[in-house]
Design an enzyme around this catalytic site. Structure first.
Site, short mmCIF file in Angstrom:
data_model
loop_
_atom_site.label_atom_id
_atom_site.label_comp_id
_atom_site.label_asym_id
_atom_site.label_seq_id
_atom_site.Cartn_x
_atom_site.Cartn_y
_atom_site.Cartn_z
N GLY A 50 -24.43 -11.46 22.98
CA GLY A 50 -22.99 -11.29 22.81
C GLY A 50 -22.11 -11.93 23.86
O GLY A 50 -21.17 -11.31 24.34
N THR A 51 -22.40 -13.16 24.21
CA THR A 51 -21.48 -13.88 25.10
C THR A 51 -21.21 -15.27 24.54
O THR A 51 -22.13 -15.92 24.04
CB THR A 51 -22.00 -13.98 26.56
OG1 THR A 51 -21.17 -14.88 27.29
CG2 THR A 51 -23.45 -14.42 26.64
N HIS A 95 -18.87 -9.50 36.87
CA HIS A 95 -17.41 -9.61 36.88
C HIS A 95 -16.71 -8.33 37.31
O HIS A 95 -15.54 -8.14 37.03
CB HIS A 95 -16.90 -10.06 35.49
CG HIS A 95 -17.33 -11.45 35.14
ND1 HIS A 95 -17.31 -11.94 33.86
CD2 HIS A 95 -17.79 -12.46 35.92
CE1 HIS A 95 -17.75 -13.21 33.85
NE2 HIS A 95 -18.06 -13.53 35.09
N ARG A 151 -7.62 -0.26 29.91
CA ARG A 151 -9.04 -0.50 29.64
C ARG A 151 -9.88 0.69 30.14
O ARG A 151 -10.81 1.13 29.50
CB ARG A 151 -9.55 -1.76 30.35
CG ARG A 151 -8.79 -3.04 30.16
CD ARG A 151 -9.32 -3.84 29.00
NE ARG A 151 -8.76 -3.40 27.75
CZ ARG A 151 -7.47 -3.55 27.39
NH1 ARG A 151 -6.60 -4.13 28.17
NH2 ARG A 151 -7.05 -3.11 26.23
N GLN A 196 -21.74 -9.41 32.15
CA GLN A 196 -20.38 -9.89 32.47
C GLN A 196 -19.37 -8.80 32.16
O GLN A 196 -18.19 -8.94 32.46
CB GLN A 196 -20.06 -11.12 31.61
CG GLN A 196 -20.94 -12.31 31.90
CD GLN A 196 -20.78 -13.37 30.82
OE1 GLN A 196 -19.89 -14.20 30.87
NE2 GLN A 196 -21.65 -13.34 29.83
N ASN A 197 -19.86 -7.70 31.55
CA ASN A 197 -18.93 -6.65 31.12
C ASN A 197 -18.56 -5.76 32.28
O ASN A 197 -19.37 -5.50 33.17
CB ASN A 197 -19.57 -5.81 30.01
CG ASN A 197 -19.84 -6.64 28.78
OD1 ASN A 197 -19.31 -7.75 28.67
ND2 ASN A 197 -20.65 -6.13 27.88
N ASP A 253 -17.45 -2.68 31.62
CA ASP A 253 -17.65 -1.29 31.19
C ASP A 253 -18.96 -0.76 31.79
O ASP A 253 -19.68 -1.49 32.47
CB ASP A 253 -17.65 -1.20 29.64
CG ASP A 253 -18.83 -1.95 29.00
OD1 ASP A 253 -19.97 -1.82 29.48
OD2 ASP A 253 -18.61 -2.66 27.99
P1 OAD Z 1 -16.24 -13.61 24.59
O1 OAD Z 1 -15.17 -12.83 23.88
O2 OAD Z 1 -15.89 -14.93 25.12
O3 OAD Z 1 -17.48 -13.80 23.61
C1 OAD Z 1 -17.99 -12.74 22.86
C2 OAD Z 1 -19.20 -13.21 22.10
O4 OAD Z 1 -19.73 -12.07 21.42
C3 OAD Z 1 -18.92 -14.28 21.05
O5 OAD Z 1 -19.89 -15.32 21.15
C4 OAD Z 1 -19.04 -13.52 19.72
O6 OAD Z 1 -19.55 -14.32 18.67
C5 OAD Z 1 -20.03 -12.45 20.09
N1 OAD Z 1 -19.94 -11.21 19.29
C6 OAD Z 1 -18.87 -10.68 18.65
N2 OAD Z 1 -19.21 -9.52 18.05
C7 OAD Z 1 -20.52 -9.32 18.32
C8 OAD Z 1 -21.45 -8.29 17.99
N3 OAD Z 1 -21.11 -7.22 17.26
N4 OAD Z 1 -22.73 -8.42 18.44
C9 OAD Z 1 -23.10 -9.50 19.19
N5 OAD Z 1 -22.26 -10.48 19.53
C10 OAD Z 1 -20.99 -10.40 19.10
O7 OAD Z 1 -16.83 -12.63 25.73
P2 OAD Z 1 -17.72 -13.00 27.01
O8 OAD Z 1 -18.61 -14.15 26.73
O9 OAD Z 1 -18.31 -11.74 27.49
O10 OAD Z 1 -14.18 -12.16 32.25
O11 OAD Z 1 -16.59 -13.46 28.02
C11 OAD Z 1 -16.94 -13.83 29.33
C12 OAD Z 1 -15.86 -13.41 30.30
O12 OAD Z 1 -14.60 -13.93 29.87
C13 OAD Z 1 -15.64 -11.92 30.38
O13 OAD Z 1 -16.52 -11.29 31.28
C14 OAD Z 1 -14.22 -11.81 30.86
C15 OAD Z 1 -13.61 -12.88 29.96
O14 OAD Z 1 -12.45 -13.45 30.38
C16 OAD Z 1 -13.23 -11.67 33.04
O15 OAD Z 1 -12.28 -11.02 32.63
C17 OAD Z 1 -13.40 -11.99 34.49
#
Ligand code: OAD
Length: 235
Positions: free
Chosen positions: A179-180, A106, A58, A88-89, A91
Site C-alpha cells: 500500500g504505498t 515519517h 488526524r 511510512q504511516n 498511525d
Molecule cells: P499514497 O497515498 O501515495 O499511496 C497509497 C497507495 O496505496 C497507492 O499506491 C494505492 O494504490 C494504494 N492503496 C489504496 N487503497 C489500498 C488498499 N485498500 N490496500 C492496499 N493498497 C491500497 O501513500 P504513501 O505511499 O504511503 O508522508 O505516501 C507516502 C508519504 O507521502 C506518506 O508517508 C506521507 C505522504 O505525503 C508525509 O506526510 C511525510
C-alpha cells in the site's frame, strides 16, 4: 535455526481499510489539503496553527481506529519469521495489531517535540513527548520553553530512520511492500537495498512504478492481498 527475516515496508494503503484516506488516490488527503501548507517545514513556519490543527484532526481520528486484517496478518507473521515493519504511516495500527518491531520513517501522530530553532530538524529522543490523542495548540510549550510541534517528518526535512531501514531491508530474506505509491523518497528507493536473491512482493490494487525481476505484484487490496501472500509463502 534462526528464523527467516521478512522486512515489510508499508504505506497509507495498509490503513485504508481501517478508514483512513490515503494521500494520492482519488479523494485522498492531498486533494483536500495543500501538502506544502500542512506537511512541509516551510508550511510550519508560515502557519503553525494550520499545521497543528491538521495533525490534531488526524490524531483524533486515530483514537477510535482499529487495525484491519492486513495489519493483523503482518503481526501474525512473527510466529514463523523475524518481522521488521518499516512504515511510512504515522498511525499506530501496526503496534495495535501486535507487531513488536515497528520503525516509523515519517514520525508518529501521538508524539510531539520542541521545534528547537529555525529549520533545525534535529532533536534528542528524550525530547519526544507522547501526547496520546490530545490536541496540541499554539502556546503549548516543551519543558525547554520551545513551541511543541508534531513529531512528523515534514517535506524538506531529513528522514532520521532511513539508515536503520536500509540495514533492515539489506538483511531481509523476503521483502514485502504493502500500500504505498512509491512516490516519496527516500522510502521509495528502499527496495533497491534488497539482496539480489531476495524475492520482493508488492500488494497494491494499482499499477506500481517499479520494475525489477525480483518483484511479484499482488494486485489486490491489503486485506485480500495478505491472504494471497500467505498462500504464496506456504508454497
Ligand atoms: P499514497 O497515498 O501515495 O499511496 C497509497 C497507495 O496505496 C497507492 O499506491 C494505492 O494504490 C494504494 N492503496 C489504496 N487503497 C489500498 C488498499 N485498500 N490496500 C492496499 N493498497 C491500497 O501513500 P504513501 O505511499 O504511503 O508522508 O505516501 C507516502 C508519504 O507521502 C506518506 O508517508 C506521507 C505522504 O505525503 C508525509 O506526510 C511525510
Amino acid at each position: 535455526m534462526a528464523k527467516k527475516r521478512i522486512a515489510v515496508l508499508t504505506g497509507a494503503g495498509v490503513s485504508a481499510e481501517s478508514g483512513f484516506a490515503t494521500f494520492r488516490d482519488t479523494g485522498g488527503l492531498w486533494e483536500q489539503y495543500n501538502v506544502n501548507d500542512v506537511a512541509s517545514i516551510e508550511g510550519w513556519y508560515r502557519n503553525r496553527e494550520l499545521v497543528l490543527r491538521f495533525y490534531n484532526d488526524r490524531r483524533r481520528q486515530l483514537r477510535d481506529a482499529r487495525p484491519n486484517a492486513a495489519h493483523l496478518a503482518i503481526a501474525g507473521l512473527e510466529k514463523d519469521y523475524r518481522v521488521d515493519v518499516i512504515t511510512q504511516n504515522v498511525d499506530n495500527l501496526h503496534e495495535k495489531a501486535g507487531s513488536t518491531r515497528v520503525l516509523h520513517l515519517h514520525g508518529e501522530l501521538t508524539k510531539v517535540r520542541p521545534e528547537n530553532g529555525l529549520y533545525d530538524d534535529t532533536y534528542r529522543t528524550d525530547e519526544v513527548i507522547d501526547v496520546g490523542f490530545e490536541d496540541v495548540n499554539l502556546g503549548d510549550l516543551a519543558p525547554n520553553g520551545q513551541q511543541l510541534r508534531p513529531h512528523i517528518v515534514f517535506f524538506g526535512e531529513a528522514v532520521p530512520n532511513i539508515e536503520k531501514a536500509i540495514d533492515l531491508v539489506s538483511a531481509a530474506d523476503i521483502l514485502l511492500i504493502v500500500g504505498t505509491s512509491l512516490q516519496v523518497y527516500p522510502a521509495a528507493g528502499l527496495y533497491r537495498y534488497a539482496r539480489f536473491d531476495t524475492p520482493i512482493y508488492i500488494i497494491d490494487p494499482q499499477d506500481v512504478p517499479v520494475h525489477d525481476k525480483r518483484i511479484t505484484h499482488i494486485r489486490e487490496v491489503a486485506t485480500k492481498g495478505m491472504e494471497t501472500f500467505l498462500k504464496m509463502l506456504e508454497k
